[in-house]
Design an enzyme around this catalytic site. Structure first.
Site: not given
Ligand code: GAR
Length: 212
Positions: A107, A90, A93, A13-15, A109
């Site tokens: 989303n 991940m 949908l 969940g850093t994003n 990516h």
């Molecule tokens: C992120 O790098 C995001 O772009 C990726 O998962 C990571 C989640 O990191 N998503 C995908 O690859 C979707 N296809 P986070 O939990 O630290 O935000």
């Protein structure tokens, strides 16, 4: 008036944290009202609770995709959610969830789509030897990372980059890109029209970010 945002996660969940920090600033009309994870131990749930945001674990195991997605759609509706942001959620949908929030599911990516969709996009790009990769925010459709592109940020590969270095800089770009798009959504400046992502840009804004 605030715009009600739900963030769906599966992991660290850093994003999500970048979105929480942006929503907390007084000039941002987004309010994150709910964080939902399909993984019980996702650290993002703790981030949400620390920020005083409702956080729910909703287990997907043993359920058909459409059943799970209907349950998620019901939870989001009960919370009167306007926009849904997928921050490392991940799962693909199904139409039942997408049709509940038409043109309102976004989303992030970790690659420059349409290159390197799917899992481990940073490693796919690194192993392919590309000199430039980055991050993409896009509307979600039923495909794998195929929806209309809203914004992209580039990241150059340095000669001495390890995969970890490269991935970390892509993640830093994600943390710039995703909050920017959440602001656009909350300010009513982002729409999906005729399959295209339309953004009303202010002076000096761009849908392309370059790494420094
Ligand atoms: C992120 O790098 C995001 O772009 C990726 O998962 C990571 C989640 O990191 N998503 C995908 O690859 C979707 N296809 P986070 O939990 O630290 O935000």
């Amino acid at each position: 008036m605030t715009v009600r945002v739900a963030v769906l996660i599966s992991g660290s969940g850093t994003n999500l944290q970048a979105l929480i920090d942006t929503a907390a600033s007084s000039d941002c009309p987004a309010e994150i009202v709910l964080v939902l994870s399909n993984k019980e131990g996702a650290y993002g749930l703790s981030r949400a609770r620390t920020a005083g945001i409702d956080a729910v674990w909703h287990d997907h195991r043993g359920k058909p995709r459409a059943t799970y997605d209907q349950e998620v759609a019901d939870i989001l509706r009960r919370n009167r959610v306007d926009w849904v942001f997928l921050a490392g959620f991940m799962r693909l949908l199904s139409p039942v969830l997408l049709e509940a929030f038409p043109g309102r599911v976004v989303n992030i990516h970790p690659a420059l789509l349409p290159s390197f969709p799917g899992l481990q996009a940073q490693k796919q790009a690194f192993d392919a030897g590309v000199r430039v990769s980055g991050a993409t925010v896009h509307f979600v459709d039923a495909g794998m990372d195929t929806g209309a592109i809203i914004a992209q940020g580039t990241v150059c590969r340095q000669d001495d980059d390890t995969l970890d270095d490269f991935s970390a800089r892509i993640l830093a770009m994600e943390h710039r890109l995703f909050p920017m798009v959440m602001r656009w959504a909350a300010e009513g400046r982002l729409a999906l029209r005729g399959g295209e992502a339309v953004v009303s840009l202010a002076t000096g804004e761009s849908r392309s970010l370059l790494d420094s």
